[in-house]
Scaffold this motif. Structure first.
Motif, mmCIF file in Angstrom:
data_model
loop_
_atom_site.group_PDB
_atom_site.id
_atom_site.type_symbol
_atom_site.label_atom_id
_atom_site.label_comp_id
_atom_site.label_asym_id
_atom_site.label_seq_id
_atom_site.Cartn_x
_atom_site.Cartn_y
_atom_site.Cartn_z
ATOM 1 N N THR A 143 0.831 -1.204 0.000
ATOM 2 C CA THR A 143 0.000 0.000 0.000
ATOM 3 C C THR A 143 0.864 1.251 0.000
ATOM 4 O O THR A 143 1.849 1.346 0.726
ATOM 5 C CB THR A 143 -0.919 0.011 1.234
ATOM 6 O OG1 THR A 143 -1.719 -1.166 1.218
ATOM 7 C CG2 THR A 143 -1.800 1.244 1.236
ATOM 8 N N THR A 144 0.493 2.216 -0.838
ATOM 9 C CA THR A 144 1.177 3.505 -0.885
ATOM 10 C C THR A 144 0.213 4.598 -0.442
ATOM 11 O O THR A 144 -1.005 4.400 -0.428
ATOM 12 C CB THR A 144 1.698 3.802 -2.303
ATOM 13 O OG1 THR A 144 0.629 3.597 -3.245
ATOM 14 C CG2 THR A 144 2.850 2.884 -2.651
ATOM 15 N N SER A 145 0.755 5.767 -0.113
ATOM 16 C CA SER A 145 -0.047 6.835 0.497
ATOM 17 C C SER A 145 -0.361 7.952 -0.482
ATOM 18 O O SER A 145 0.472 8.312 -1.328
ATOM 19 C CB SER A 145 0.705 7.420 1.704
ATOM 20 O OG SER A 145 0.975 6.414 2.658
ATOM 21 N N GLN A 146 -1.542 8.519 -0.354
ATOM 22 C CA GLN A 146 -1.974 9.620 -1.202
ATOM 23 C C GLN A 146 -1.191 10.885 -0.866
ATOM 24 O O GLN A 146 -0.758 11.104 0.267
ATOM 25 C CB GLN A 146 -3.476 9.866 -1.015
ATOM 26 C CG GLN A 146 -4.062 10.912 -1.951
ATOM 27 C CD GLN A 146 -5.565 11.073 -1.737
ATOM 28 O OE1 GLN A 146 -6.151 10.429 -0.865
ATOM 29 N NE2 GLN A 146 -6.195 11.918 -2.532
ATOM 30 N N ASN A 147 -0.991 11.727 -1.909
ATOM 31 C CA ASN A 147 -0.292 13.011 -1.764
ATOM 32 C C ASN A 147 1.103 12.836 -1.168
ATOM 33 O O ASN A 147 1.574 13.654 -0.370
ATOM 34 C CB ASN A 147 -1.114 13.979 -0.912
ATOM 35 C CG ASN A 147 -2.462 14.274 -1.520
ATOM 36 O OD1 ASN A 147 -2.590 14.400 -2.746
ATOM 37 N ND2 ASN A 147 -3.494 14.370 -0.691
ATOM 38 N N THR A 148 1.764 11.782 -1.582
ATOM 39 C CA THR A 148 3.099 11.451 -1.084
ATOM 40 C C THR A 148 4.025 11.209 -2.271
ATOM 41 O O THR A 148 3.646 10.564 -3.244
ATOM 42 C CB THR A 148 3.061 10.206 -0.192
ATOM 43 O OG1 THR A 148 2.180 10.444 0.907
ATOM 44 C CG2 THR A 148 4.443 9.857 0.334
ATOM 45 N N TYR B 71 7.140 9.528 -4.186
ATOM 46 C CA TYR B 71 7.919 8.298 -4.222
ATOM 47 C C TYR B 71 8.973 8.417 -5.317
ATOM 48 O O TYR B 71 8.773 9.104 -6.323
ATOM 49 C CB TYR B 71 7.022 7.089 -4.512
ATOM 50 C CG TYR B 71 6.077 6.743 -3.389
ATOM 51 C CD1 TYR B 71 6.432 5.811 -2.416
ATOM 52 C CD2 TYR B 71 4.832 7.354 -3.283
ATOM 53 C CE1 TYR B 71 5.575 5.492 -1.376
ATOM 54 C CE2 TYR B 71 3.954 7.053 -2.246
ATOM 55 C CZ TYR B 71 4.335 6.123 -1.295
ATOM 56 O OH TYR B 71 3.486 5.809 -0.262
ATOM 57 N N LYS C 241 1.737 10.481 -5.754
ATOM 58 C CA LYS C 241 0.446 9.825 -5.882
ATOM 59 C C LYS C 241 -0.649 10.798 -5.452
ATOM 60 O O LYS C 241 -0.608 11.334 -4.347
ATOM 61 C CB LYS C 241 0.435 8.573 -5.002
ATOM 62 C CG LYS C 241 -0.857 7.803 -5.007
ATOM 63 C CD LYS C 241 -0.736 6.571 -4.110
ATOM 64 C CE LYS C 241 -2.054 5.826 -4.029
ATOM 65 N NZ LYS C 241 -1.957 4.613 -3.204
ATOM 66 N N THR D 264 -6.282 7.683 -4.074
ATOM 67 C CA THR D 264 -6.169 6.484 -3.229
ATOM 68 C C THR D 264 -6.020 5.193 -4.019
ATOM 69 O O THR D 264 -5.892 4.120 -3.425
ATOM 70 C CB THR D 264 -7.408 6.368 -2.320
ATOM 71 O OG1 THR D 264 -8.586 6.298 -3.134
ATOM 72 C CG2 THR D 264 -7.500 7.566 -1.380
ATOM 73 N N LEU E 266 10.186 6.337 -0.254
ATOM 74 C CA LEU E 266 9.675 7.683 -0.052
ATOM 75 C C LEU E 266 10.746 8.702 -0.412
ATOM 76 O O LEU E 266 11.935 8.462 -0.219
ATOM 77 C CB LEU E 266 9.255 7.880 1.404
ATOM 78 C CG LEU E 266 8.069 7.058 1.905
ATOM 79 C CD1 LEU E 266 7.924 7.216 3.418
ATOM 80 C CD2 LEU E 266 6.790 7.500 1.199
#
Length: 414
Positions: free
Chosen positions: A156-161, A163, A212, A215, A241
């Motif tokens: 799982t990756t995070s929104q507004n982050t 990479y 990203k 969601t 990250l």
């Protein structure tokens, strides 16, 4: 023989004359003047082990390039003296914060549990066909078959982050391009970032960064469609990250792997002069960072995360601004302004201190000073790290400490 005797007689007379005249000894030319050597003087681009005054910690393995340009793995609590894999030039002591590679099976592109291939005619992958950057035969060959691509399954990756996706690529015979993409893996399949990279017949690490924005799942692709290479060797895929990749973190299976943060501390402060002294650091920032202050060479009254900055003598930076200065009882008694060089360029900062007498030179530039302020009483010292654990990815190249306040001309010359 007679000429040599005459020369030494004249030299002996001159030295005797100068030693007997305190007045004339002051007119010795500058070439005869020798500055007091530093109390500490370490060139980390030439060292293979740390000085006895320092203690290094890292609770995991970590990778680095040796002097032959081969990727090696350092065991836990072992420092890394890194080299440029292309030029083979020493870069100094590599210091990095913690990072996690979430790209599963980072060296096994043919594993269906981690990697997928799609397209009109999906590409084929041949496992372990050539020598990888670490000297082992673990690099895979990707063969284009029409319009095709391969991508990794990710946790799982995070929104507004943000990479960063990095990978080592090499062309088998002829140079050409490969497209790297960071893409939404559902919905509209929005491309958040992509770039055509120029792959040669030598190993090179490429990377792209994307943020990203929703969601939906995220995927990282290697695309080999029309106009690109039909074959490429691939190894060492990493997703983490941030906006710039850290050193490679191998992920041999379907579980993510974390490289621990590093610390470098003084195990003795017997060399420190609380009355006056000079700090010097030469270093290279690897990444562009946020606005936090990151210490290169810091001396603190405490090693407690919440209070160490209240009393400090430090060489530091924040983004491209310096954070160097002196703090006593939470008051910035010496807070000079200035800028450091961008990431990838060597920086030099030199600062001398004495009560009511502070001086600094940045990258051998003009000296600025402050003539007011008291001193803290440091009992702890850090290089490339700090008590709260926050740090910037850097190469520490040289560290010097003088237990006196050297002259301004010497300060600029460091």
């Amino acid at each position: 023989m007679r000429a040599n005797t005459s020369y030494f007689r004249r030299a002996a007379f001159l030295l005797c004359f100068l030693s007997q005249s305190s007045v004339q000894s002051h007119i010795l030319p500058f070439a005869f003047y020798r500055a007091k050597p530093p109390t500490l003087g370490w060139d980390f681009t030439a060292l293979t082990a740390l000085p006895s005054e320092l203690t290094f910690t890292r609770s995991s393995t970590a990778t680095y390039f040796d002097s032959a340009g081969v990727l090696q793995t350092a065991s836990s609590n072992t420092p890394r003296f890194d080299y440029d894999p292309t030029t083979l030039q020493p870069q100094g002591l590599l210091m990095e914060p913690a990072a996690t590679n979430i790209n599963l099976c980072s060296e096994d592109f043919d594993l269906s549990s981690c990697w997928n291939t799609e397209g009109g005619t999906p590409m084929t992958v041949t496992h372990n066909v050539t020598t990888a950057p670490d000297g082992t035969t673990t690099a895979d060959r990707l063969n284009q078959a029409g319009d095709s691509w391969t991508y990794a399954d990710l946790p799982t990756t995070s929104q507004n982050t943000a990479y960063v996706f990095s990978i080592y690529l090499k062309a088998p015979s002829t140079a050409g391009t490969v497209r790297m993409s960071i893409q939404e893996a559902a919905g509209a399949y929005t491309i958040w970032s992509q770039s055509n990279v120029n792959v040669t017949t030598s190993w090179k690490r490429f990377y792209i960064t994307g943020t990203k924005t929703n969601t939906n799942p995220m995927r990282f692709l290697i695309y080999m469609g029309a106009g690109h290479l039909s074959q490429v060797y691939a190894w060492g895929a990493q997703v983490e990250l941030g906006t710039v990749p850290t050193s490679y973190i191998p992920v041999p299976s379907t579980s993510t792997v974390t490289r621990a943060a590093e610390t470098l501390t003084f195990n003795t402060m017997s060399w420190f002069n609380a009355t006056e002294g000079t700090l010097f650091a030469e270093y290279t920032n690897i990444m562009s960072e946020n606005a936090s202050t990151y210490r290169v060479f810091g001396l603190f009254n405490t090693n407690v995360a919440g209070t160490f900055a209240q009393n400090a003598i430090q060489i530091a930076d924040s983004g491209t601004n310096i954070g160097t200065g002196v703090t006593t009882a939470s008051s910035g008694v010496f807070s000079p302004s200035g800028s450091v060089n961008a990431a990838g360029t060597i920086n030099r900062q030199a600062m001398s201190y004495k009560a009511n007498n502070f001086y600094i030179s940045i990258n051998r530039g003009a000296v600025s000073n402050d003539n007011s302020g008291t001193l803290p009483a440091p009992a702890y010292g850090y290089i490339g790290s700090q008590p709260d654990g926050n740090m910037r990815s850097r190469y520490i190249r040289r560290i010097q400490y003088f237990n006196n306040q050297i002259t301004n001309s010497q300060l600029v010359g460091l």
